[in-house]
Motif scaffolding. Structure first.
Motif, PDB file in Angstrom:
ATOM      1  N   GLY A 177     -11.926   8.579  -7.658  1.00  0.00           N
ATOM      2  CA  GLY A 177     -10.550   9.029  -7.840  1.00  0.00           C
ATOM      3  C   GLY A 177      -9.643   8.250  -6.913  1.00  0.00           C
ATOM      4  O   GLY A 177      -9.616   8.518  -5.707  1.00  0.00           O
ATOM      5  N   GLY A 178      -8.920   7.302  -7.449  1.00  0.00           N
ATOM      6  CA  GLY A 178      -8.100   6.431  -6.613  1.00  0.00           C
ATOM      7  C   GLY A 178      -6.646   6.438  -7.027  1.00  0.00           C
ATOM      8  O   GLY A 178      -6.307   6.735  -8.170  1.00  0.00           O
ATOM      9  N   GLY A 179      -5.782   6.066  -6.064  1.00  0.00           N
ATOM     10  CA  GLY A 179      -4.355   6.017  -6.348  1.00  0.00           C
ATOM     11  C   GLY A 179      -3.677   4.799  -5.781  1.00  0.00           C
ATOM     12  O   GLY A 179      -2.461   4.788  -5.609  1.00  0.00           O
ATOM     13  N   SER A 180      -4.451   3.750  -5.507  1.00  0.00           N
ATOM     14  CA  SER A 180      -3.886   2.524  -4.939  1.00  0.00           C
ATOM     15  C   SER A 180      -4.566   1.316  -5.566  1.00  0.00           C
ATOM     16  O   SER A 180      -5.646   1.418  -6.161  1.00  0.00           O
ATOM     17  N   LEU A 181      -3.943   0.158  -5.423  1.00  0.00           N
ATOM     18  CA  LEU A 181      -4.539  -1.069  -5.929  1.00  0.00           C
ATOM     19  C   LEU A 181      -5.861  -1.361  -5.222  1.00  0.00           C
ATOM     20  O   LEU A 181      -6.831  -1.808  -5.846  1.00  0.00           O
ATOM     21  N   ARG A 182      -5.900  -1.100  -3.919  1.00  0.00           N
ATOM     22  CA  ARG A 182      -7.133  -1.354  -3.166  1.00  0.00           C
ATOM     23  C   ARG A 182      -8.275  -0.488  -3.674  1.00  0.00           C
ATOM     24  O   ARG A 182      -9.393  -0.965  -3.872  1.00  0.00           O
ATOM     25  N   SER A 183      -8.012   0.804  -3.879  1.00  0.00           N
ATOM     26  CA  SER A 183      -9.081   1.687  -4.344  1.00  0.00           C
ATOM     27  C   SER A 183      -9.510   1.331  -5.767  1.00  0.00           C
ATOM     28  O   SER A 183     -10.694   1.420  -6.104  1.00  0.00           O
ATOM     29  N   ALA A 184      -8.576   0.924  -6.607  1.00  0.00           N
ATOM     30  CA  ALA A 184      -8.920   0.530  -7.969  1.00  0.00           C
ATOM     31  C   ALA A 184      -9.836  -0.689  -7.946  1.00  0.00           C
ATOM     32  O   ALA A 184     -10.845  -0.739  -8.669  1.00  0.00           O
TER      33      ALA A 184
ATOM     34  N   ALA B 224       4.636   5.070 -14.256  1.00  0.00           N
ATOM     35  CA  ALA B 224       3.828   4.521 -15.348  1.00  0.00           C
ATOM     36  C   ALA B 224       3.471   3.061 -15.091  1.00  0.00           C
ATOM     37  O   ALA B 224       2.332   2.638 -15.339  1.00  0.00           O
ATOM     38  N   GLU B 225       4.413   2.292 -14.587  1.00  0.00           N
ATOM     39  CA  GLU B 225       4.136   0.884 -14.296  1.00  0.00           C
ATOM     40  C   GLU B 225       3.105   0.747 -13.177  1.00  0.00           C
ATOM     41  O   GLU B 225       2.214  -0.109 -13.235  1.00  0.00           O
ATOM     42  N   ILE B 226       3.219   1.582 -12.150  1.00  0.00           N
ATOM     43  CA  ILE B 226       2.258   1.552 -11.038  1.00  0.00           C
ATOM     44  C   ILE B 226       0.861   1.872 -11.549  1.00  0.00           C
ATOM     45  O   ILE B 226      -0.116   1.190 -11.239  1.00  0.00           O
ATOM     46  N   GLN B 227       0.756   2.930 -12.325  1.00  0.00           N
ATOM     47  CA  GLN B 227      -0.551   3.344 -12.841  1.00  0.00           C
ATOM     48  C   GLN B 227      -1.161   2.265 -13.723  1.00  0.00           C
ATOM     49  O   GLN B 227      -2.359   1.956 -13.615  1.00  0.00           O
TER      50      GLN B 227
ATOM     51  N   VAL C 200      -1.086  11.629  -9.251  1.00  0.00           N
ATOM     52  CA  VAL C 200      -0.599  11.319  -7.911  1.00  0.00           C
ATOM     53  C   VAL C 200      -1.126   9.939  -7.532  1.00  0.00           C
ATOM     54  O   VAL C 200      -2.344   9.733  -7.474  1.00  0.00           O
ATOM     55  N   ILE C 201      -0.226   8.998  -7.290  1.00  0.00           N
ATOM     56  CA  ILE C 201      -0.614   7.638  -6.952  1.00  0.00           C
ATOM     57  C   ILE C 201       0.312   7.099  -5.871  1.00  0.00           C
ATOM     58  O   ILE C 201       1.323   7.717  -5.534  1.00  0.00           O
ATOM     59  N   ARG C 202      -0.019   5.926  -5.336  1.00  0.00           N
ATOM     60  CA  ARG C 202       0.775   5.314  -4.272  1.00  0.00           C
ATOM     61  C   ARG C 202       1.728   4.282  -4.863  1.00  0.00           C
ATOM     62  O   ARG C 202       1.331   3.427  -5.650  1.00  0.00           O
ATOM     63  N   ALA C 203       2.997   4.375  -4.464  1.00  0.00           N
ATOM     64  CA  ALA C 203       4.011   3.423  -4.922  1.00  0.00           C
ATOM     65  C   ALA C 203       3.935   2.178  -4.057  1.00  0.00           C
ATOM     66  O   ALA C 203       4.451   2.143  -2.950  1.00  0.00           O
ATOM     67  N   GLU C 204       3.282   1.143  -4.583  1.00  0.00           N
ATOM     68  CA  GLU C 204       3.086  -0.080  -3.810  1.00  0.00           C
ATOM     69  C   GLU C 204       3.996  -1.214  -4.258  1.00  0.00           C
ATOM     70  O   GLU C 204       4.575  -1.911  -3.438  1.00  0.00           O
ATOM     71  N   GLN C 205       4.110  -1.410  -5.541  1.00  0.00           N
ATOM     72  CA  GLN C 205       4.884  -2.536  -6.046  1.00  0.00           C
ATOM     73  C   GLN C 205       6.102  -2.106  -6.858  1.00  0.00           C
ATOM     74  O   GLN C 205       6.876  -2.951  -7.309  1.00  0.00           O
ATOM     75  N   SER C 206       6.266  -0.820  -7.038  1.00  0.00           N
ATOM     76  CA  SER C 206       7.332  -0.336  -7.907  1.00  0.00           C
ATOM     77  C   SER C 206       7.568   1.138  -7.574  1.00  0.00           C
ATOM     78  O   SER C 206       6.815   1.739  -6.804  1.00  0.00           O
ATOM     79  N   GLU C 207       8.614   1.716  -8.153  1.00  0.00           N
ATOM     80  CA  GLU C 207       8.843   3.157  -8.062  1.00  0.00           C
ATOM     81  C   GLU C 207       8.852   3.770  -9.457  1.00  0.00           C
ATOM     82  O   GLU C 207       9.359   4.868  -9.656  1.00  0.00           O
ATOM     83  N   ASP C 208       8.258   3.068 -10.394  1.00  0.00           N
ATOM     84  CA  ASP C 208       8.075   3.570 -11.755  1.00  0.00           C
ATOM     85  C   ASP C 208       6.617   3.999 -11.884  1.00  0.00           C
ATOM     86  O   ASP C 208       5.717   3.154 -11.893  1.00  0.00           O
TER      87      ASP C 208
END
Length: 337
Positions: A183-190, A215-218, A205-213
């Motif tokens: 169960g991950g919510g970041s690019l690193r965990s993915a 759906a795009e983050i996921q 629930v995910i981490r906003a790393e490259q965007s604040e959208d």
């Protein structure tokens, strides 16, 4: 799932399993009944949330052991077991046991990191080792090694007349390690989950790393996972509340629930910049339209929709029934026989 018309392959649901602290039996029974209903409706999977020191399921493996004896087909999963609370060797024994009991239907999801409210619980959880406990990905790696049948480094052989020891976790359940989810919510965990040969659970629930959208983050995280593990499974989890057969009173309560939670979805929260997905409320036709417009949903072929917290048992019956009979077919899904 690039466009409408591509059928959803697997449909599952997730429940938290709430109960009354003074009388916990009925709440646990309701959870088991919900899982039984899911099987009758043709859902492919039923996942349970993990809640420590709360009035929700604190021992999902035990609950799924019971569910394994009351169902025969549906996959049973956890989303997720936080490994900071667990000894990987002991958990491997429990998971393998339940997998054997279920006939190979267990799909355990795990995560890492310090336990929630760490400063308050560490004295009770790890009174002697709190300062040296390792809550990194290595905790998952240990669990995977044990489930794959690698040696624990212990003695193997006979001792005395009847004592026989194995140097790997018993029982060993072939195939279980391949059904492990992260169960991950970041690019690193993915990326890490993909590199370990695990499957990937992406939730609301995910981490906003490259965007604040959201759906795009996921979608970006799912693509990162697939680049590391092209054959791995990915599941998306959102809170989805179809209202096709809901009463007026239910629709009013559902709308109030979603309205109260919506303000948190607009921007990242805290130093980790966590983002929450908006809950999807409406008819199955409306929800299907919203999902096909969701960049994260378009990247997956299976979902585990989360049931809302603290609803009534009859609400879950209505939501699951509409999901299986209305929303699922609107997404091209067919119930399991």
């Amino acid at each position: 799932m690039p466009a409408p018309g591509t059928p959803l392959q697997k449909l599952g649901f997730l429940t938290i399993g709430l109960f009354d602290g003074t009388d916990p039996g009925p709440g646990h029974e309701t959870t088991l009944q919900v899982i039984e209903l899911g099987e009758r409706l043709g859902f492919d999977s039923a996942f349970v949330r993990h809640r420590h020191l709360q009035y929700g399921i604190s021992s999902p493996v035990a609950v799924l052991a019971a569910a394994s004896q009351r169902t025969s087909r549906i996959a049973l999963g956890t989303a997720v077991i936080p490994l900071g609370w667990e000894n990987p060797l002991r958990l491997a024994e429990d998971l393998a046991t339940v997998d054997i009991l279920s006939g190979g239907r267990l799909n355990p999801g795990v995560s890492v990191g310090p336990p929630m409210r760490w400063d308050e619980v560490k004295g009770a959880l790890y009174p002697d080792t709190a300062d040296i406990e390792d809550f990194s990905y290595e905790r998952v790696s240990r669990l995977l090694r044990f489930l794959r049948g690698e040696s624990t480094g212990g003695f193997a052989g006979r001792e005395g007349v009847v004592e026989e020891f194995s140097d790997r976790v018993q029982p060993h359940s072939p195939g279980l390690a391949a059904r492990m989810w992260y169960g991950g919510g970041s690019l690193r965990s993915a990326q890490w989950a993909g590199e370990q040969g695990m499957n990937f659970l992406s939730s609301n629930v995910i981490r906003a790393e490259q965007s604040e959208d959201f759906a795009e983050i996921q979608a970006s995280q799912i693509r990162t996972f697939r680049a590391a593990n092209p054959t791995g499974r990915v599941s998306q989890g959102l809170v989805v509340i179809p209202t096709d057969s809901a009463t007026d009173e239910q629709r009013t309560r559902y709308a109030a629930y979603v309205e109260a939670r919506t303000p948190r979805t607009g921007s990242p929260h805290g130093p980790r910049r966590m983002m929450f997905a908006a809950d999807l409320l409406g008819t199955s036709e409306q929800i299907a339209e919203a999902l096909y417009a969701h960049a994260g949903f378009r990247e997956v072929q299976e979902v585990v929709f989360a049931l809302p917290f603290s609803f009534r048992p009859e609400d879950y019956v209505q939501i699951l029934t509409d999901t299986a009979t209305k929303l699922g077919p609107a997404l091209g899904w067919q119930p399991a026989a």
